[in-house]
Design a protein around this motif. Sequence first.
Motif, PDB file in Angstrom:
ATOM      1  N   LEU A  81       0.828  -1.191   0.000  1.00 58.73           N
ATOM      2  CA  LEU A  81       0.000   0.000   0.000  1.00 58.73           C
ATOM      3  C   LEU A  81       0.862   1.239   0.000  1.00 58.73           C
ATOM      4  O   LEU A  81       2.042   1.195   0.310  1.00 58.73           O
ATOM      5  CB  LEU A  81      -0.981   0.008   1.170  1.00 58.73           C
ATOM      6  CG  LEU A  81      -0.458  -0.235   2.582  1.00 58.73           C
ATOM      7  CD1 LEU A  81      -0.014   1.044   3.229  1.00 58.73           C
ATOM      8  CD2 LEU A  81      -1.543  -0.883   3.388  1.00 58.73           C
ATOM      9  N   GLU A  82       0.244   2.338  -0.410  1.00 60.67           N
ATOM     10  CA  GLU A  82       0.881   3.640  -0.450  1.00 60.67           C
ATOM     11  C   GLU A  82       0.254   4.470   0.669  1.00 60.67           C
ATOM     12  O   GLU A  82      -0.962   4.608   0.730  1.00 60.67           O
ATOM     13  CB  GLU A  82       0.578   4.276  -1.814  1.00 60.67           C
ATOM     14  CG  GLU A  82       1.610   5.199  -2.335  1.00 60.67           C
ATOM     15  CD  GLU A  82       1.247   5.625  -3.751  1.00 60.67           C
ATOM     16  OE1 GLU A  82       0.364   6.493  -3.896  1.00 60.67           O
ATOM     17  OE2 GLU A  82       1.836   5.082  -4.700  1.00 60.67           O
ATOM     18  N   LEU A  83       1.086   5.018   1.544  1.00 59.59           N
ATOM     19  CA  LEU A  83       0.610   5.751   2.713  1.00 59.59           C
ATOM     20  C   LEU A  83       1.075   7.192   2.639  1.00 59.59           C
ATOM     21  O   LEU A  83       2.247   7.460   2.369  1.00 59.59           O
ATOM     22  CB  LEU A  83       1.166   5.092   3.984  1.00 59.59           C
ATOM     23  CG  LEU A  83       0.743   5.674   5.311  1.00 59.59           C
ATOM     24  CD1 LEU A  83      -0.716   5.347   5.601  1.00 59.59           C
ATOM     25  CD2 LEU A  83       1.621   5.123   6.418  1.00 59.59           C
ATOM     26  N   ALA A  84       0.162   8.129   2.867  1.00 62.65           N
ATOM     27  CA  ALA A  84       0.515   9.550   2.942  1.00 62.65           C
ATOM     28  C   ALA A  84       1.024   9.817   4.357  1.00 62.65           C
ATOM     29  O   ALA A  84       0.265   9.705   5.323  1.00 62.65           O
ATOM     30  CB  ALA A  84      -0.682  10.427   2.623  1.00 62.65           C
ATOM     31  N   THR A  85       2.298  10.147   4.474  1.00 66.67           N
ATOM     32  CA  THR A  85       2.889  10.299   5.802  1.00 66.67           C
ATOM     33  C   THR A  85       2.339  11.497   6.558  1.00 66.67           C
ATOM     34  O   THR A  85       2.220  11.454   7.783  1.00 66.67           O
ATOM     35  CB  THR A  85       4.419  10.416   5.708  1.00 66.67           C
ATOM     36  OG1 THR A  85       4.759  11.506   4.846  1.00 66.67           O
ATOM     37  CG2 THR A  85       5.023   9.132   5.179  1.00 66.67           C
ATOM     38  N   GLU A  86       1.988  12.556   5.850  1.00 67.59           N
ATOM     39  CA  GLU A  86       1.496  13.742   6.542  1.00 67.59           C
ATOM     40  C   GLU A  86       0.094  13.566   7.116  1.00 67.59           C
ATOM     41  O   GLU A  86      -0.227  14.094   8.168  1.00 67.59           O
ATOM     42  CB  GLU A  86       1.569  14.975   5.639  1.00 67.59           C
ATOM     43  CG  GLU A  86       0.779  14.913   4.359  1.00 67.59           C
ATOM     44  CD  GLU A  86       1.422  14.113   3.242  1.00 67.59           C
ATOM     45  OE1 GLU A  86       0.683  13.719   2.331  1.00 67.59           O
ATOM     46  OE2 GLU A  86       2.641  13.851   3.277  1.00 67.59           O
ATOM     47  N   SER A  87      -0.741  12.774   6.443  1.00 63.87           N
ATOM     48  CA  SER A  87      -2.114  12.581   6.917  1.00 63.87           C
ATOM     49  C   SER A  87      -2.349  11.211   7.549  1.00 63.87           C
ATOM     50  O   SER A  87      -3.412  10.966   8.089  1.00 63.87           O
ATOM     51  CB  SER A  87      -3.096  12.772   5.757  1.00 63.87           C
ATOM     52  OG  SER A  87      -2.892  11.771   4.780  1.00 63.87           O
ATOM     53  N   HIS A  88      -1.367  10.315   7.424  1.00 64.70           N
ATOM     54  CA  HIS A  88      -1.474   8.954   7.958  1.00 64.70           C
ATOM     55  C   HIS A  88      -2.619   8.176   7.317  1.00 64.70           C
ATOM     56  O   HIS A  88      -3.221   7.312   7.943  1.00 64.70           O
ATOM     57  CB  HIS A  88      -1.660   8.962   9.479  1.00 64.70           C
ATOM     58  CG  HIS A  88      -0.636   9.744  10.200  1.00 64.70           C
ATOM     59  ND1 HIS A  88       0.568   9.206  10.599  1.00 64.70           N
ATOM     60  CD2 HIS A  88      -0.600  11.048  10.572  1.00 64.70           C
ATOM     61  CE1 HIS A  88       1.280  10.125  11.200  1.00 64.70           C
ATOM     62  NE2 HIS A  88       0.607  11.256  11.197  1.00 64.70           N
ATOM     63  N   GLN A  89      -2.911   8.459   6.045  1.00 64.19           N
ATOM     64  CA  GLN A  89      -4.003   7.794   5.345  1.00 64.19           C
ATOM     65  C   GLN A  89      -3.471   6.946   4.194  1.00 64.19           C
ATOM     66  O   GLN A  89      -2.495   7.300   3.543  1.00 64.19           O
ATOM     67  CB  GLN A  89      -4.981   8.822   4.790  1.00 64.19           C
ATOM     68  CG  GLN A  89      -5.715   9.582   5.864  1.00 64.19           C
ATOM     69  CD  GLN A  89      -6.705  10.566   5.262  1.00 64.19           C
ATOM     70  OE1 GLN A  89      -6.522  11.044   4.156  1.00 64.19           O
ATOM     71  NE2 GLN A  89      -7.754  10.854   6.010  1.00 64.19           N
ATOM     72  N   ILE A  90      -4.175   5.864   3.933  1.00 66.84           N
ATOM     73  CA  ILE A  90      -3.843   5.029   2.782  1.00 66.84           C
ATOM     74  C   ILE A  90      -4.280   5.769   1.521  1.00 66.84           C
ATOM     75  O   ILE A  90      -5.415   6.227   1.415  1.00 66.84           O
ATOM     76  CB  ILE A  90      -4.541   3.659   2.873  1.00 66.84           C
ATOM     77  CG1 ILE A  90      -3.981   2.873   4.068  1.00 66.84           C
ATOM     78  CG2 ILE A  90      -4.381   2.879   1.572  1.00 66.84           C
ATOM     79  CD1 ILE A  90      -4.694   1.576   4.343  1.00 66.84           C
ATOM     80  N   LYS A  91      -3.356   5.885   0.566  1.00 70.02           N
ATOM     81  CA  LYS A  91      -3.653   6.552  -0.705  1.00 70.02           C
ATOM     82  C   LYS A  91      -3.948   5.548  -1.814  1.00 70.02           C
ATOM     83  O   LYS A  91      -4.756   5.809  -2.689  1.00 70.02           O
ATOM     84  CB  LYS A  91      -2.490   7.454  -1.131  1.00 70.02           C
ATOM     85  CG  LYS A  91      -2.323   8.651  -0.226  1.00 70.02           C
ATOM     86  CD  LYS A  91      -3.543   9.524  -0.306  1.00 70.02           C
ATOM     87  CE  LYS A  91      -3.441  10.742   0.572  1.00 70.02           C
ATOM     88  NZ  LYS A  91      -4.663  11.546   0.530  1.00 70.02           N
ATOM     89  N   LYS A  92      -3.283   4.408  -1.819  1.00 66.36           N
ATOM     90  CA  LYS A  92      -3.496   3.377  -2.833  1.00 66.36           C
ATOM     91  C   LYS A  92      -3.231   2.002  -2.232  1.00 66.36           C
ATOM     92  O   LYS A  92      -2.354   1.842  -1.383  1.00 66.36           O
ATOM     93  CB  LYS A  92      -2.546   3.541  -4.023  1.00 66.36           C
ATOM     94  CG  LYS A  92      -2.642   4.833  -4.770  1.00 66.36           C
ATOM     95  CD  LYS A  92      -3.780   4.826  -5.743  1.00 66.36           C
ATOM     96  CE  LYS A  92      -3.777   6.149  -6.500  1.00 66.36           C
ATOM     97  NZ  LYS A  92      -4.835   6.222  -7.464  1.00 66.36           N
ATOM     98  N   TYR A  93      -3.994   1.037  -2.667  1.00 64.62           N
ATOM     99  CA  TYR A  93      -3.749  -0.370  -2.364  1.00 64.62           C
ATOM    100  C   TYR A  93      -3.144  -0.989  -3.623  1.00 64.62           C
ATOM    101  O   TYR A  93      -3.701  -0.838  -4.717  1.00 64.62           O
ATOM    102  CB  TYR A  93      -5.045  -1.118  -2.051  1.00 64.62           C
ATOM    103  CG  TYR A  93      -5.774  -0.623  -0.840  1.00 64.62           C
ATOM    104  CD1 TYR A  93      -5.527  -1.165   0.414  1.00 64.62           C
ATOM    105  CD2 TYR A  93      -6.740   0.381  -0.941  1.00 64.62           C
ATOM    106  CE1 TYR A  93      -6.214  -0.733   1.535  1.00 64.62           C
ATOM    107  CE2 TYR A  93      -7.423   0.824   0.171  1.00 64.62           C
ATOM    108  CZ  TYR A  93      -7.158   0.272   1.404  1.00 64.62           C
ATOM    109  OH  TYR A  93      -7.837   0.711   2.507  1.00 64.62           O
ATOM    110  N   LEU A  94      -2.041  -1.683  -3.507  1.00 63.58           N
ATOM    111  CA  LEU A  94      -1.480  -2.425  -4.631  1.00 63.58           C
ATOM    112  C   LEU A  94      -2.036  -3.838  -4.562  1.00 63.58           C
ATOM    113  O   LEU A  94      -1.845  -4.545  -3.570  1.00 63.58           O
ATOM    114  CB  LEU A  94       0.045  -2.458  -4.570  1.00 63.58           C
ATOM    115  CG  LEU A  94       0.721  -3.311  -5.638  1.00 63.58           C
ATOM    116  CD1 LEU A  94       0.426  -2.780  -7.038  1.00 63.58           C
ATOM    117  CD2 LEU A  94       2.216  -3.376  -5.404  1.00 63.58           C
TER     118      LEU A  94
END
Length: 92
Positions: free
Chosen positions: A27-40
């Motif tokens: 998965l791709e995680l946005a470090t600033e918001s702590h949210q998942i951006k994409k699932y691979l």
Amino acid sequence: MIINFKKLINLPVFTESGQKLGKVCDLELATESHQIKKYLVGGNFLNATQYLISPGQVKSISADKIIVDDACLKQEEKILYGAIHSSHPGLF
């Protein structure tokens, strides 16, 4: 429901119409918001097609599977194994 990373990885992913896309590989995680951006999501070594699924395309997550929008099959986020390294260097 809360699900941890160990359970999320390898969770099977299906479209709303029941087609299996594969399993969550990364998965791709946005470090600033702590949210998942994409699932691979990928298949196995026989099926090299992989998908990048955004959280907006996810319809439901349970302990057994993830259900995504049928449109995931038609979008440009469908990628072939190997191409992901150049377009998304943060994954893997």
